[in-house]
Design a protein around this motif. Sequence first.
Motif, short mmCIF file in Angstrom:
data_model
loop_
_atom_site.label_atom_id
_atom_site.label_comp_id
_atom_site.label_asym_id
_atom_site.label_seq_id
_atom_site.Cartn_x
_atom_site.Cartn_y
_atom_site.Cartn_z
N GLY A 104 0.80 -1.22 0.00
CA GLY A 104 0.00 0.00 0.00
C GLY A 104 0.83 1.27 0.00
N VAL A 105 2.05 1.20 -0.54
CA VAL A 105 2.93 2.36 -0.57
C VAL A 105 2.45 3.31 -1.67
N ALA A 106 2.43 4.59 -1.39
CA ALA A 106 2.03 5.59 -2.39
C ALA A 106 3.14 5.73 -3.43
N PRO A 107 2.79 5.96 -4.70
CA PRO A 107 3.83 6.11 -5.73
C PRO A 107 4.85 7.19 -5.42
N GLU A 108 4.43 8.27 -4.72
CA GLU A 108 5.36 9.37 -4.44
C GLU A 108 6.41 9.00 -3.39
N ASP A 109 6.31 7.79 -2.81
CA ASP A 109 7.32 7.33 -1.84
C ASP A 109 8.26 6.29 -2.45
N ILE A 110 8.13 6.06 -3.77
CA ILE A 110 8.91 5.01 -4.43
C ILE A 110 9.85 5.64 -5.44
N ALA A 111 11.06 5.12 -5.50
CA ALA A 111 12.04 5.65 -6.45
C ALA A 111 12.90 4.51 -6.98
N ILE A 112 13.33 4.66 -8.23
CA ILE A 112 14.29 3.76 -8.87
C ILE A 112 15.43 4.65 -9.35
N ALA A 113 16.66 4.28 -9.04
CA ALA A 113 17.78 5.16 -9.36
C ALA A 113 19.00 4.34 -9.74
N THR A 114 19.91 5.01 -10.43
CA THR A 114 21.21 4.44 -10.76
C THR A 114 22.18 5.60 -10.94
N ALA A 115 23.46 5.28 -11.03
CA ALA A 115 24.45 6.35 -11.14
C ALA A 115 24.31 7.10 -12.46
N SER A 116 24.16 6.36 -13.55
CA SER A 116 24.01 6.98 -14.87
C SER A 116 22.88 6.24 -15.59
N PRO A 117 21.73 6.89 -15.81
CA PRO A 117 20.51 6.17 -16.23
C PRO A 117 20.36 5.91 -17.73
#
Length: 868
Positions: free
Chosen positions: A227-240
């Motif tokens: 039930g996590v809201a989308p605004e609390d989720i992130a996907i990241a990398t050093a160079s995307p």
Amino acid sequence: MPIHTVIVDGPLAVRMRRLDAARQGATGRQVLTVPLLASRLAGGFLAPASQEFLYPAIRLALEAGGFEDIGGVATLPGMPAAVLAALYDWWDAGVPERLPNNARLRDFALLEGRVRAALPSGMLAPPDLVDAAARRLRLAPRLVGPVTIEDVPDIKPVWRPLVAQLSQVVPVRWISAAQSKRSWFTGMVVSRSEGKSALVSADLCADPRSEAREALRWARSRIADAGVAPEDIAIATASPWAWDDTLLVLAREAGLPLHFTHGVPALSTREGQACASLADIMLRGVSQERVRLLFARLPALRERLPADWAQGLRRGAGLTTPELWRHALSHARAERKDGDVVERVLLPILDLLAEGISVAKQAGTRLLRGRSLALWEDALRMAPPQAIELSLQALRVSDGGEPGNSIVWGPARHLAAAPRKHVRLIGLDANSWPRRSLGEALLPDHVLEGLRLPSSDITDQDRMAHDILVGQSVEYTLSRADRGASGARQGRSILWRPDLERIVGRSAIPRHAFSASDRLYARPPDAGKQPQIRSSRACWKAWSDGDRHTAHDGLVRPEHPLIAVALSDVQSTTSLRRMLCDPLGFVWEYALHWRQPSLDPQPLALDPRSFGELVHALIAGVLRDGAPRTADGIDIALTDEAKRLAAVWPISRAVPPGVLWRHTITLASERAARGLKEALGEPRGKTWTELVFGETVEGPHPWTTLEPVQIGGSGVRFRGRIDRLDEDVAMGAASITDFKAGEAPRRKRPLIFDRGRELQRVFYAMAVSHLLPDVRNLESRLVYLKNEPAVAFGLANDALATAIEQAISFTAAGAEVQHSGRIAPGPEPEFFDPLSIALPADAESYRRLKQRQFAQANSPLAKLWSSA
């Protein structure tokens, strides 16, 4: 109204903090980056120099010349981008006045001075902006008020003196993670408390695409399960950049709210595609397909053209010059409602496009509007017009999403300035996270002699971003690819957690699929219920079963209506040959109407069939008004006809470029001359060329009827065009000549059907026997024009009568195969057949596996395929 300023870093942080201020109703709160803070203090509408102004200044500086070391590369297309990156790095470093004395740095100092001088008065380089802001620090209480530096991991050295001086005028506090670089800061420091930071798993995926797919599955599961809201989720990398295209496609397919903090590639947008179409024409030349594609992406231009602007233009024509367009549009004018309106609108545009990339700016201004024009101008600023393809590929635009209600994807440095609770860090491969410091291309470490630019600290920056993201999260997940996009094995990052490594296979069944196609991909039982997949699997099994002749091999029900319609149509000699030599190909081409697309607007050579048509057209043109009686007369007439066809053919079909086209015309004229001179001096009565039978014709003809010719009792009718017919009414004799542009086969036995390759002349003889009942003596000849002199194979008297009877029986057999529904591929073609793409890739093994079944289905035609 009290003023309070919040300093953030990066586009994600700016938008999120402004959203927070709006939600809280924080009137008087300013959310700025450090460069914008300096601009606010400097006043007078001053702003930091942007790419829009820096690129033209850099190009002017490079064009001025006078360099000691970089003169040899100053004009290369990538030089402006390299100089821009070096300038940003140089300015960010806050380099001291005393510098090493070498040619490269002297050249760079000269470049920097020229760029600063060329900037508009309202645009300042960072060092100049810092000086302007420092002179007005006394106004800081009224302009910015108390300042909070929030979640900024680091401030570049060039801005640090300004921040330090500002803290002596107004209260400045820095709230950020403990890993932030702020040892130099003398103001108030507040460290954010570490989160629980639970590492869920470290997923080892197959490749970068699998990583992207697993990241979206993880995001979907966080929303659905926890039930996590989308605004609390992130996907990241050093160079995307390596994952951008994959995530863009998969997120759109899934309908997930995924916001790209660093923007999406400009070429993924409608406006970017309009720019790409224009660049394609200006770099590679005008062609019909490119022009149609460009107009399809320019609604404003399409509105100026009538709806039928392309009426009468042959899709097969390349139309590679404005002259050909002018000729083609003039010929098709009668087929359009608005007369020459199309020519008046279109031809000036084509004349401009034909000038090439040198007029890129004028073409963009004339044809593009709005965002398309802005992208085009940005690309032209980045590099010379000749490199516009590379410039367009480098451009990025906003995706139009809102990070406040979306999952975010982007570089780790953006997310480190606006951390989220649930984070997935991807791309933890060796040399990818943290990245190795490669330095600046224009200012490598060895010319700096001990000075360090921010780009040299990229490894430490990546480590810091990782630590901040992990420390400020509630839970996080790691992932890396076992192999790269090229298939090479990937080592693991030093930040990787091998103790929690979990291998995720390609076919792993996820708890939550992120899209409908992903669900089918991950769940074979569900996928197997889809009609298309069931059909493809059945096809694969049927192709592998050598004991059965199935629908996937060509088997249909007897008297199939589509085949019945195809057989009831009036056939041509081409369709007859397809029916008798490739029964399944006949169904594909004449019952299902499959056609080969024309993909090459300007081939380097005509295909054999088109070249033969050109030779025939030359012969027919020379004989149109009667055969010349001398060799010189033939040469003169052939020269005139070659000039006419050289101008006419390019507006109806694709032809080679200029020099090759002239060579093709010359070669075709030589072979046509052999055919014309081969019969010189022979008294053949009245001569007819390109003589049509079986359909309505204008002008004189020798036929007693214009109805299609029946082929015995087979029920098949056909029509055609005879290359040459010589009729001697007094003698009751006629001679048919079928010209072949190729080389004569080397055979000892008489050539009749040649295993189905030479059916045409026998069918022509059948047609003449039917349409000219008074002819008693008939000869049908094949004349091969590549040989010097031309070689003729004749067929007459009893041999011809026997061949006609055999052709009738073969046609009846071919029609019976089609009616029966037991249809199979014919023998393997001698030359490339475009329809063979519908067969299995390993067609040789397929034919060998199905040999017995195909032989039984095609047994009525076996005698033709083994004939002489």
